[in-house]
Structure formats: structure tokens, C-alpha cells
Scaffold this motif. Structure first.
Motif, PDB file in Angstrom:
ATOM      1  N   LEU A   1       0.820  -1.218   0.000  1.00 14.56           N
ATOM      2  CA  LEU A   1       0.000   0.000   0.000  1.00 14.56           C
ATOM      3  C   LEU A   1       0.853   1.267   0.000  1.00 14.56           C
ATOM      4  CD1 LEU A   1      -2.910  -0.945   2.434  1.00 14.56           C
ATOM      5  CD2 LEU A   1      -2.949  -0.809  -0.066  1.00 14.56           C
TER       6      LEU A   1
ATOM      7  N   PHE B   1      -0.459   1.806  -6.931  1.00 13.59           N
ATOM      8  CA  PHE B   1      -1.286   0.659  -6.559  1.00 13.59           C
ATOM      9  C   PHE B   1      -2.322   1.051  -5.520  1.00 13.59           C
ATOM     10  CE2 PHE B   1      -2.288  -2.738  -3.575  1.00 13.59           C
ATOM     11  CZ  PHE B   1      -2.863  -3.656  -4.442  1.00 13.59           C
ATOM     12  N   ARG B   2      -1.939   1.883  -4.559  1.00 12.71           N
ATOM     13  CA  ARG B   2      -2.891   2.296  -3.525  1.00 12.71           C
ATOM     14  C   ARG B   2      -4.105   2.987  -4.141  1.00 12.71           C
ATOM     15  NH1 ARG B   2       0.374   5.032  -0.730  1.00 12.71           N
ATOM     16  NH2 ARG B   2      -0.231   7.154  -1.250  1.00 12.71           N
TER      17      ARG B   2
ATOM     18  N   TRP C   1      -6.155   0.348  -5.936  1.00 11.73           N
ATOM     19  CA  TRP C   1      -6.861  -0.457  -4.951  1.00 11.73           C
ATOM     20  C   TRP C   1      -8.101   0.274  -4.443  1.00 11.73           C
ATOM     21  CZ3 TRP C   1      -7.226  -0.111   0.631  1.00 11.73           C
ATOM     22  CH2 TRP C   1      -7.772  -1.257   1.221  1.00 11.73           C
TER      23      TRP C   1
ATOM     24  N   ASN D   1     -10.648   0.005  -7.122  1.00  7.25           N
ATOM     25  CA  ASN D   1     -11.239  -1.328  -7.115  1.00  7.25           C
ATOM     26  C   ASN D   1     -12.231  -1.483  -5.964  1.00  7.25           C
ATOM     27  OD1 ASN D   1     -11.262  -4.279  -7.897  1.00  7.25           O
ATOM     28  ND2 ASN D   1     -10.487  -4.452  -5.806  1.00  7.25           N
TER      29      ASN D   1
ATOM     30  N   VAL E   1      -2.235  -4.564 -12.531  1.00  4.46           N
ATOM     31  CA  VAL E   1      -1.731  -4.598 -11.157  1.00  4.46           C
ATOM     32  C   VAL E   1      -0.248  -4.943 -11.072  1.00  4.46           C
ATOM     33  CG1 VAL E   1      -1.899  -5.862  -8.964  1.00  4.46           C
ATOM     34  CG2 VAL E   1      -3.957  -4.971 -10.058  1.00  4.46           C
TER      35      VAL E   1
ATOM     36  N   ALA F   1      -0.816  -8.147  -3.216  1.00  5.10           N
ATOM     37  CA  ALA F   1      -1.753  -7.277  -3.932  1.00  5.10           C
ATOM     38  C   ALA F   1      -3.044  -8.023  -4.257  1.00  5.10           C
ATOM     39  CB  ALA F   1      -1.107  -6.752  -5.213  1.00  5.10           C
TER      40      ALA F   1
ATOM     41  N   LEU G   1      -5.179  -8.326  -1.109  1.00  3.76           N
ATOM     42  CA  LEU G   1      -5.895  -7.094  -0.802  1.00  3.76           C
ATOM     43  C   LEU G   1      -7.119  -6.925  -1.700  1.00  3.76           C
ATOM     44  CD1 LEU G   1      -2.874  -4.678  -0.257  1.00  3.76           C
ATOM     45  CD2 LEU G   1      -4.566  -5.337   1.449  1.00  3.76           C
ATOM     46  N   ASN G   2      -6.944  -7.176  -2.996  1.00  5.44           N
ATOM     47  CA  ASN G   2      -8.060  -7.008  -3.928  1.00  5.44           C
ATOM     48  C   ASN G   2      -9.178  -8.015  -3.662  1.00  5.44           C
ATOM     49  OD1 ASN G   2      -7.173  -4.779  -5.430  1.00  5.44           O
ATOM     50  ND2 ASN G   2      -5.880  -6.055  -6.728  1.00  5.44           N
TER      51      ASN G   2
END
Length: 650
Positions: free
Chosen positions: A19, A24-25, A28, A31, A139, A152, A155-156
Motif C-alpha cells: 500500500l 497501486f494504492r 486499490w 477497485n 496490477v 496485492a 488485498l483485492n
């Protein structure tokens, strides 16, 4: 002396490190909002469809129509969606899709007819079908290291199938009660319209974020112009051909197909299965809670299992375990037995699901990743729908069996043989996937059990290994490490010296007239097995420290290496990472990929050392890297800051 030991990398630390990557954060977060919007739209559209009809039968058809129109696009257009994710700029594609989803949702209450609700639902799912592969394929490009793909994905998935479901359900419930509470005079249809408009705002916000704040989403293949001249048809064709000719992806397809066929069977007969356990709606709900709780547990523990066996093997082994766990579930005489076994099925499925997505993200090239993801998503929907359609028919056709046992009448419900067969199908699919994805021809559940429980090595000795980009550099650093350890007064053995092993190997090959690659691999394994049996094992049993020199990966099958060493595992492996490897380096990109995966998966057993610089500088880094692990094992070592004992290669 150093620390008490090297602490394992916690889940919290891995999550924070991922994160911390800003692109990516942001993706995310996008998403997360999109997942909440997807679940909210399902609830709102389903409720709105039933509100637009009257009568139980008509409402049932309306609800079924919403489900069918949501699943149909994936069955018809998934390969095209994946091709678009690979051919066009992913950031532009995602932003356009979110804008279209926003407009379509706004149109549903404006038009206000059931037929348009079905059309809009179909179009929204079609657009989402283009959005999802672009997001999933992007991603890995946003992360810093390949080993972060697994975290990752965790988390998703937690967001998509956990937090967002709860958030969407809570939001939908709040909207249905807020009108009467505040006396807003909203009809049920008006409340659903408000939910859809709120959903549209979420999608619009995502479009703005993707278009303006995450430029890194853009496809690398698109930026490089690799696919610019390819037609959409050729991309679809090449994508399907890639799936067919690549054992890794072919194994994924077979494994996922078998697993979701079994999962569809469980879902389809869960209600009747609960009744066969003498339970009612409460038992039905408990079974679902047990499955999804196990799924979450599996996703949490998958990285820990992946630290002990490669992803390629773990995927097939987990599916085999899920299939075999369904066998006792089919035979369960009581509810508590069913809950325990079903939870085990969910746990194994969670391990397989996360592992499969990690393999796609880390091992499938960016140029075909979108098509691979789309193909998998289409396969999941197709298999689930097929299983849920066929299994109720099988349950209806198979007659119940009644017999006497110990003076009591025993009735076997038709759901039991169906679940039993589904478990065998999943286990068979997992076995085929395991063999497709790995060059070994044995293992399966045995490998999974060995990953769960490690057999301790006998003896009080300690085994270290040194592995690097070239044989010469690896051997030199191993000798310097041995000389330093001997200064501590302990017996230290250098094993696997390339000079002596290479000479023996050449003599054996010349005298035997063996020139083939396979014969050479077998001879090398034989030499290494002899070293392990005659030198390493006796030294470990005598309490010595053994430093084993490992050559760079030479393509020998993993099973052969395990057999040659008796599955002997070093307590600490030093991985020499030379960023400036030139033509003399035998590996380079693949080697660096392996370094990061191994070290991140099991930081207690692997330490990465920067091998750039003078030999003495690198040797000092090696000392400092192994010191915490040796100190934790109470191995007496000399200070790291001092003159190095010279041991030049002969």
C-alpha cells in the motif's frame, strides 16, 4: 553477536509495503469503490426489477432475468474483452468503461421500464467485462517486485469478496430505511433509483481518478507498440492458442474448471444437503458461512504455504485437497462434521484461488495477461452456470437409497453421491493441473502436507548454502564464509566445491562416454548425492557447521534435486545478487526474479546480499547477513569487523 533472530515478515508488514506504492494504492481504492458499486447495483437492480412486476411468478422471472443478463456477457464476449485489455491503453479503457457504467445506471430510473432494465444490466456487465481484465492485468506493472503480486491479490480479493459485500449490503439497507425514518415519502422504486444514482456517482469518481491520477495503469505492451498492428481477431486467436500451448496456463484452466465445477455442485445442492443433515434454513446459512470463512482463511495462509513449496505445485495440491475434503463432507452424518469438512474445502479453495491469480500476475507476460485473465473469468462463470444447471437435474434423477444397518433404517440422500462425485472430479482436475504445471510426477497432497509440517533434521549441526550468478563467485564467497566461521572455533565443512565436483563429473562422463544433457544431469545429481551422504549428513550429525556451494539453476528437474539431496534444506541460504551481471552472468533477469520471490516468501531461510563490489566487501555483507540467523541458533561466530581470512580459489 547479533539479534535474537530474523523475525518473519508479518502480513501487516507485507500489506503496508504494497500500500506504500502510490499508484497501486490508488488503483486499490478504485477497485474498492467499483466492488461496492458492483454489489450495490446487483442488489438495487434485483429489487427494482421485482418492484416493477406484480405476482410471485412474475417477480421470480424478473429476478432470474437480472441474474441471466449479468452472466450472459461473460459467456459471449470474454475473449474479446481480454484482447481489448491487451491491445488498447488500459487507463483509457478503464476510464471510458466507468463513464459508460455511470450513464447506463442513470438511464435505468429515467427510462423506468423493465425491458430497458434488462438491456442496461446486460450492457453494464459487458462494459464491466472490459474493465476487469484491464484492471487485473495492470496490477503487476504497478508493483516494485514480483513477490508483491500475491499480497496485492490478497488485498483485492478481500475487498471484492469481503469488505465490499458488507459495505454494499449495509449501504443498501440504510437506503431502504432512511426514507421512512426521515419521512421522505420515497416509494420502493424511488429508493432503488437513489441507490442507482449513488452507484453512478461512484463509477464517475473512479473514471476521474483513473484518467487523472494513475497514468501508470497504461499497458506496457501498448506503450511499446507491440500490439499496435494486431487485429482484434488475431489477438483473440493468439490468446486462445497461448492458453492451449502453455502447460502452466493449461494446468490453471483444468484446475480452475474442476474446482468451480465442484463448487457449483455444492452451491446447487446446498439447500437439500442441509435438509439431509436434519437442519433447516439455519443449517443452510451455517454451511455458507463455513465455506466463505474457510475461503478467507485459505487466502490468508496461502503465502505461508507458498513459502514452503512453489506456487505451481501449491495450486494443484490445494485443488486435490479441496476435492478430497468433499468426500467426508458427502459422508458426514452430523452437521458439525459437515461444517468442519466444508470449511476445509473452502480453505483449500482459497489457497488455490489466490495462488492461481498470483501465478497469472507473476508468470504470464504482460502482452497476454489481459486475455488470460478474461479467459479465466469467462471459464469460472461458464463452469458455475453449467454446474448449477446440471446438478439439480442429477439430484432429481438419482433416487434416494435406503438400507438397514444395526437394526436402523439408513437413508442416503441423492445429494450425497453427487457431492462425492464432485469431490472426485475436483481431485482429478487438481492432479492433472499439478502434472501440467510442474515437471515432477508425484506429490499432490503429500507435498501439501509436507509444506504444512516440516520434518526436523537429525543432528545438532547447521547447514548453510551459498548460491549466486556464477560458479566462481559463489565458490569464492563460500570459502571466505567458511574461513570466517572457523575463527569462532567451531568445526566447519565446505561441501560441494565446484572444482572437485566438476573434476569428478568430467571423469565419470569421459570414462562412461556420456554426452547427453539428461545423462549429464543424472551424473551431476549422483555426485551431489554422494557428497551429501558421505560428507554433509555425517558432519551435521556430528554437530558441525556445513557450508554448501550451490550452482546457479541449471534446469535440472526439481524432483531430481530433491532426490539427490534427500530433500535436505539449508537453514540459511545466501543469495548473491549482482545487479550489473553482464554477458558472463548465466541467468540475469530470471535469476533476479527468483531471488525476490524466495527471499520475500521465506525471509528466515533466505538472505539476499548485494554482490557488486570488491570480493572482501561482499564477504563482509555476507557475514552481516547470516549473523542474525546464526546467533538465533546459538552458533558462536567471530566479530564481523576484522581482517578477512584469505582463501583464494585454487
Amino acid at each position: 553477536m547479533g539479534d535474537a533472530g530474523t523475525p518473519p515478515v508479518s502480513t501487516a508488514h507485507r500489506v503496508r509495503s504494497v500500500l506504500a506504492i502510490q499508484p497501486f494504492r490508488r488503483l486499490w481504492a478504485v477497485n474498492a469503490l467499483s466492488s461496492v458499486g458492483d454489489w450495490l447495483s446487483l442488489l438495487a437492480l434485483s429489487a427494482l426489477a421485482t418492484n416493477m412486476t406484480s405476482g410471485y411468478q412474475a417477480q421470480g422471472f424478473a429476478l432470474g432475468g437480472v441474474i441471466v443478463t449479468k452472466l450472459l456477457p461473460a459467456l459471449l464476449f470474454a475473449p474479446v474483452a481480454g484482447a481489448l485489455a491487451d491491445k488498447f491503453d488500459r487507463r483509457a479503457l478503464m476510464a471510458i468503461c466507468d463513464v459508460l457504467r455511470c450513464l447506463l445506471l442513470v438511464s435505468v430510473p429515467l427510462v423506468g421500464s423493465l425491458w430497458w432494465l434488462f438491456v442496461a444490466t446486460f450492457l453494464i456487465e459487458l462494459v464491466t467485462l472490459f474493465w476487469a481484465p484491464a484492471k487485473d492485468a495492470a496490477v503487476p506493472n504497478l508493483l516494485r517486485r514480483p513477490d508483491q503480486v500475491e499480497t496485492a491479490n490478497q488485498l483485492n480479493m478481500v475487498m471484492t469478496y469481503g469488505v465490499s459485500v458488507v459495505a454494499a449490503s449495509g449501504l443498501f439497507t440504510a437506503l431502504t430505511v432512511i426514507g421512512p425514518t426521515l419521512a421522505l415519502q420515497l416509494s420502493p422504486t424511488g429508493t432503488m433509483a437513489v441507490a442507482l444514482l449513488l452507484n453512478a456517482v461512484l463509477y464517475l469518481g473512479n473514471a476521474i481518478t483513473v484518467a487523472t491520477r494513475i497514468p501508470e495503469i497504461s499497458s506496457r505492451a501498448h506503450d511499446a507498440g507491440k500490439l499496435a498492428g494486431e487485429s482484434l481477431f488475431s489477438l483473440v486467436k493468439d490468446g486462445l492458442a497461448f492458453v492451449g500451448r502453455t502447460p502452466l496456463v493449461r494446468g490453471l484452466v483444468i484446475g480452475i474448471g474442476g474446482a468451480f465445477a465442484a463448487g457449483g455442485a455444492v452451491i446447487a445442492c446446498a439447500k437439500l444437503y442441509a435438509l439431509s443433515l436434519s437442519g433447516g434454513d439455519g443449517s443452510y446459512g451455517l454451511l455458507f458461512v463455513s465455506v466463505f470463512s474457510g475461503l478467507g482463511v485459505g487466502m490468508v495462509f496461502a503465502p505461508k504455504l507458498a513459502a514452503r513449496m512453489p506456487h505451481n505445485r501449491l495450486f494443484g495440491a490445494a485443488i486435490i485437497a479441496a476435492g478430497l475434503a468433499m468426500v467426508p463432507a458427502a459422508l458426514a452424518p452430523h452437521l458439525w462434521v459437515a461444517l468442519a469438512t466444508v470449511a476445509l474445502v473452502g480453505t483449500s479453495a482459497g489457497v488455490a484461488f489466490l495462488t492461481g491469480m498470483t501465478i497469472i500476475g507473476a508468470q504470464v507476460e504482460d502482452t497476454v495477461r489481459g486475455r488470460t485473465v478474461a479467459f479465466m473469468q469467462s471459464l469460472v462463470r461458464l463452469v458455475l452456470m453449467g454446474a448449477m444447471a446440471v446438478v439439480p437435474l442429477l439430484v432429481a434423477v438419482v433416487p434416494p437409497i435406503t438400507f438397514e444397518a444395526l437394526g436402523r433404517a439408513v437413508r442416503i440422500d441423492p445429494t450425497r453421491p453427487v457431492l462425492f462425485a464432485a469431490g472426485l472430479v475436483a481431485a482429478l482436475a487438481g492432479t492433472i493441473a499439478y502434472r501440467q504445471m510442474d515437471d515432477r510426477r508425484s506429490g499432490g497432497v503429500r507435498d501439501l502436507l509436507s509444506a504444512l509440517v516440516r520434518t526436523p533434521r537429525t543432528g545438532s549441526g547447521h547447514l548453510l548454502s551459498v548460491e549466486g550468478d556464477t560458479v566462481e563467485e559463489t565458490a569464492a564467497q563460500a570459502r571466505l564464509l567458511v574461513d570466517w566461521l572457523r575463527e569462532g572455533g567451531r568445526e566447519v565443512l565446505l561441501a560441494g566445491d565446484p572444482a572437485s565436483e566438476g573434476e569428478r563429473l568430467r571423469d565419470l562422463a569421459e570414462h562412461g562416454g556420456l554426452t547427453g544433457l539428461r545423462a549429464h544431469s543424472l551424473l551431476a545429481a549422483a555426485v551431489r548425492a554422494d557428497v551429501v551422504e558421505r560428507q554433509v549428513v555425517p558432519a551435521l550429525e556430528a554437530g558441525s557447521v556445513v557450508v554448501l556451494v550451490c550452482e546457479p539453476s541449471s534446469g535440472s528437474p526439481d524432483g531430481l534435486v530433491d532426490w539427490a539431496t534427500g530433500r535436505l534444506r539449508p537453514e540459511v541460504t545466501v543469495l548473491l545478487d549482482r545487479a550489473s551481471s553482464g554477458p558472463a552472468g548465466r541467468i540475469e533477469h530470471t535469476w533476479r526474479h527468483v531471488l525476490t520471490e524466495l527471499a520475500a516468501a521465506d525471509p528466515e531461510r533466505y538472505v539476499v546480499v548485494d554482490a557488486d563490489g570488491e570480493r572482501e566487501e561482499v564477504a563482509l555483507r555476507v557475514r552481516e547477513a547470516v549473523l542474525p540467523a546464526l546467533s538465533a541458533r546459538r552458533v558462536t561466530v567471530p566479530p564481523t569487523d576484522g581482517s578477512l581470512a584469505s582463501s583464494e580459489a585454487g
